[in-house]
Write an enzyme that holds these catalytic residues in place. Structure first.
Site, PDB file in Angstrom:
ATOM      1  N   GLY A  19       0.819  -1.211   0.000  1.00  0.00           N
ATOM      2  CA  GLY A  19       0.000   0.000   0.000  1.00  0.00           C
ATOM      3  C   GLY A  19       0.844   1.249   0.000  1.00  0.00           C
ATOM      4  O   GLY A  19       1.734   1.423  -0.839  1.00  0.00           O
TER       5      GLY A  19
ATOM      6  N   CYS B  33       7.577   5.486  15.070  1.00  0.00           N
ATOM      7  CA  CYS B  33       8.512   4.413  15.459  1.00  0.00           C
ATOM      8  C   CYS B  33       9.292   3.838  14.279  1.00  0.00           C
ATOM      9  O   CYS B  33      10.509   4.013  14.202  1.00  0.00           O
ATOM     10  CB  CYS B  33       7.746   3.301  16.162  1.00  0.00           C
ATOM     11  SG  CYS B  33       6.881   3.896  17.631  1.00  0.00           S
TER      12      CYS B  33
END
Ligand code: UGA
Length: 488
Positions: free
Chosen positions: A261, A268
Site C-alpha cells: 500500500g 517508530c
C-alpha cells in the site's frame, strides 16, 4: 526484594502511560512522571492526552483504586520507587538520521543523583546499539546508592491502537540484565503475564536493546519488500495482493505485516530504522545495515507513486482539481500523524494546486494544526462532495464499508485511488467507479483479497478461504448487488 516493588514510569506518552496504567491494573502501586505539567494534570483528571482505544477507562480505574498517581516531581518519584522505568521519547535528530537521546539523557541525569537506596532503573525507550552499556557504567557513579542502583533494559513492543493488549499480553518479554537480582525483580513485575504463558527471555542488555531496534527494522523490511514487489507488479501486470496472499501462505514468510500500500509511517518504524543504521555505522558496522537505506527509499517512493497515481486519475494535472481524502492518521485506530504517509500525500497534492477536502475519524485536530492549508470535512460524504478524485489513504474500517453507490451521487467524477487496498474493487467498479490501486491491474479476479492480509489493524478478521479466487457473490454488499444487477 520480598514485597511487591513500587514502580515509577518516566515519560507519559503512549508507551509510558500504557505501561503505568497496565501495571496499576495488575495491582502495583505506580507513579507516572513527566516534566509536562499540562499532561500530568490531564492524566490526574483521568483524561488521555492522545487517542488510544481502551486505555482511558483503565486509567480512570487506576486513579480510583488509589494505586495510580502522577507527578512532575523527580525527588518524590525517586523516594517512591523501587523500579524506575524510563519510557521517554527518542525521536529522530532534526536534519540527521540518528536518534535524539536528549530526553533520555535529561531523565537519567535528573533521576540518578536522587537514588539513595537499592533500586532498578529500567530503560524501555528505543535506543541505538551501545546505549545501555554507557548508562550502566554511569549509574553507580552518579547515584548515592552506588552499586545498589542497577540498570536493566526491557524493550517494549506495543503497537499504537493496541497498547493495552500488547502491554498486558505481549508476544514476549525481553529482559536485558546484568545480575540475577535484576532478573528476579523484572520477573516479579511481570509475574502475571509470565503465569499466563508469555515467554520471558532473559538476555544481556546489549542484546535486549538490539531486539527492539532489529524487530522494527525487520517489520519495516517486510513492508518495503512487498511494496517493492508492487512496483514490479506495475510493470509486469501481476497483482500484488494475490502475490502477498500466496507468499504469506508459506509459514516461513507469514502474512502479518505483508500488506502492500502506502508504506509505513508513525513515530517508530521510520525513525528506528534510521537510528539503527546510523548507530551501527557509528560503531563500524554500517555496511551490514546499508540495505536499510534502500528499505527507507522504497517506503518514500510509495508516497511519490500515490501522488502520481492521483494526478493520472485526475486527468494528468492536479492544479484546480478537487481531491477528496479519506484518512490522515499514519494507520487506523490512531490519531498519530507523525510521519504519516496519508498526511504527506494530502499535503503534496495540495501543494500542486488541488483543493483537498480531508476526513479522518480521529486525526483531524492534530492534522489541522500542522496543515491549515487543507480543508477538513465532517464525514466521508463531506470529503467526497464534488471530488474529481477520491483517495483512500488510511484504511479505517468505516471507509471500507462506505457505500460506493451513495458516494457516486456525491462526487463530480467516479474515480477512486485505493492506496491501502481496503475497498472491494469489483463492487466499486460495478457501481461505475474507475477504481485504481498501486500494484494492481484492473482485474475483478482479486477482489476481496485484501481481507486476507490481516494485520489486526483494519478490524477485518482473517478469512478462512484462500482469497485468490475472490469472494463469492453472496458476500457482496447490497449496494454492489444493486450495481451489478443494474450493470448486467
Ligand atoms: C510499531 C511496531 O509494530 C511495534 O511492535 C513497536 O513496539 C512500535 O512500532 C514502537 O516501536 O513503539 P506502530 O508504530 O504502532 O508499532 O505501528 P504498526 O502497526 O507496526 O504499523 C506501522 C506502519 O506500517 C503503519 O503506517 C502501517 O500502516 C504500516 N503497515 C503495517 C503497512 O504498510 N503494511 C503492513 O502490513 C503493516
Amino acid at each position: 526484594m520480598s514485597r511487591r516493588p513500587r514502580i515509577t514510569v518516566f515519560g507519559t506518552g503512549y508507551l509510558g502511560t500504557a505501561h503505568a496504567t497496565c501495571l496499576a491494573s495488575l495491582g502495583f502501586r505506580v507513579l507516572g512522571v513527566d516534566i509536562a505539567a499540562g499532561r500530568i494534570a490531564a492524566l490526574e483528571a483521568g483524561r488521555l492526552p492522545f487517542y488510544e482505544p481502551g486505555l482511558e477507562p483503565l486509567l480512570r480505574k487506576g486513579l480510583r483504586s488509589g494505586r495510580l498517581g502522577f507527578t512532575t516531581s523527580y525527588p518524590s518519584a525517586a523516594e517512591f520507587g523501587d523500579v524506575h522505568f524510563i519510557c521517554v521519547g527518542t525521536p529522530q535528530r532534526p536534519g540527521a538520521p540518528g536518534a535524539d537521546l536528549s530526553q533520555f539523557e535529561a531523565c537519567f541525569a535528573g533521576l540518578a543523583p536522587l537514588l539513595r537506596r537499592p533500586c532498578l532503573v529500567v530503560g524501555k525507550s528505543t535506543v541505538p546499539p551501545g546505549t545501555a552499556a554507557g548508562y550502566a557504567q554511569r549509574l553507580p557513579v552518579i547515584a548515592p546508592a552506588g552499586a545498589g542502583a542497577e540498570l536493566a533494559w526491557n524493550p517494549e513492543f506495543l503497537r499504537e491502537g493496541h497498547a493495552v493488549a500488547d502491554t498486558l499480553r505481549p508476544d514476549r518479554i525481553v529482559a536485558g540484565v546484568w545480575s540475577d537480582r535484576a532478573e528476579a525483580t523484572l520477573r516479579m513485575v511481570y509475574a502475571e503475564p509470565i503465569a499466563a504463558g508469555v515467554p520471558f527471555l532473559a538476555t544481556d542488555p546489549a542484546t535486549a536493546e538490539l531486539v527492539k531496534a532489529a524487530a522494527n527494522a525487520f517489520l519495516a523490511t517486510k513492508i518495503s519488500f512487498i511494496n517493492a514487489m508492487a512496483e514490479v507488479c506495475e510493470v509486469t501486470g501481476a497483482d500484488v495482493l494475490s502475490l502477498a496472499v500466496a507468499l504469506g501462505r508459506d509459514p516461513r514468510i507469514g502474512d502479518a505485516g505483508l500488506r502492500p500500500g502506502l508504506g509505513f509511517g508513525g513515530g517508530c518504524l521510520p525513525k528506528d530504522l534510521r537510528a539503527l543504521a546510523a548507530g551501527a555505522a557509528e560503531l563500524g558496522a554500517g555496511q551490514a545495515l546499508s540495505f536499510l537505506h534502500e528499505i527507507d527509499a522504497i517506503n518514500g517512493r510509495r508516497r511519490t507513486r500515490l501522488v502520481d497515481l492521483a494526478r493520472e486519475a485526475a486527468g494528468g494535472r492536479l492544479e484546480g482539481r478537487r481531491v477528496g481524502v479519506l484518512g490522515l492518521a499514519f494507520k487506523p485506530g490512531s490519531d498519530d500523524i507523525r510521519d504519516s504517509p496519508a498526511l504527506e500525500v494530502a499535503a503534496r497534492i495540495r501543494a500542486q494546486g488541488a483543493r483537498v477536502a480531508a476526513f479522518d475519524p480521529a486525526a483531524m485536530d492534530l492534522a489541522r494544526r500542522v496543515h491549515p492549508d487543507l480543508d477538513y470535512a465532517g464525514s466521508v460524504l463531506g470529503a467526497a462532495r464534488d471530488a474529481d478524485v477520491l483517495l483512500l489513504l488510511t484504511e479505517w474500517p468505516e471507509f471500507s464499508t462506505a457505500d460506493p453507490e451513495v458516494l457516486a451521487k456525491t462526487v463530480a467524477r467516479r474515480t477512486v485511488v485505493d492506496a491501502r487496498h481496503a475497498l472491494d474493487a469489483a463492487v466499486w467498479r460495478a457501481c461505475g467507479w474507475d477504481y485504481r490501486a498501486p500494484g494492481r491491474p484492473g482485474t475483478a479476479r482479486a477482489r476481496g483479497i485484501s481481507d486476507d492480509l490481516g494485520t489486526g489493524d483494519s478490524g477485518t478478521p482473517d478469512r478462512e478461504d484462500d482469497g485468490i479466487t475472490g469472494t463469492g457473490d453472496a458476500e457482496l454488499s447490497q449496494a454492489a448487488v444493486a450495481c451489478l444487477a443494474a450493470a448486467s
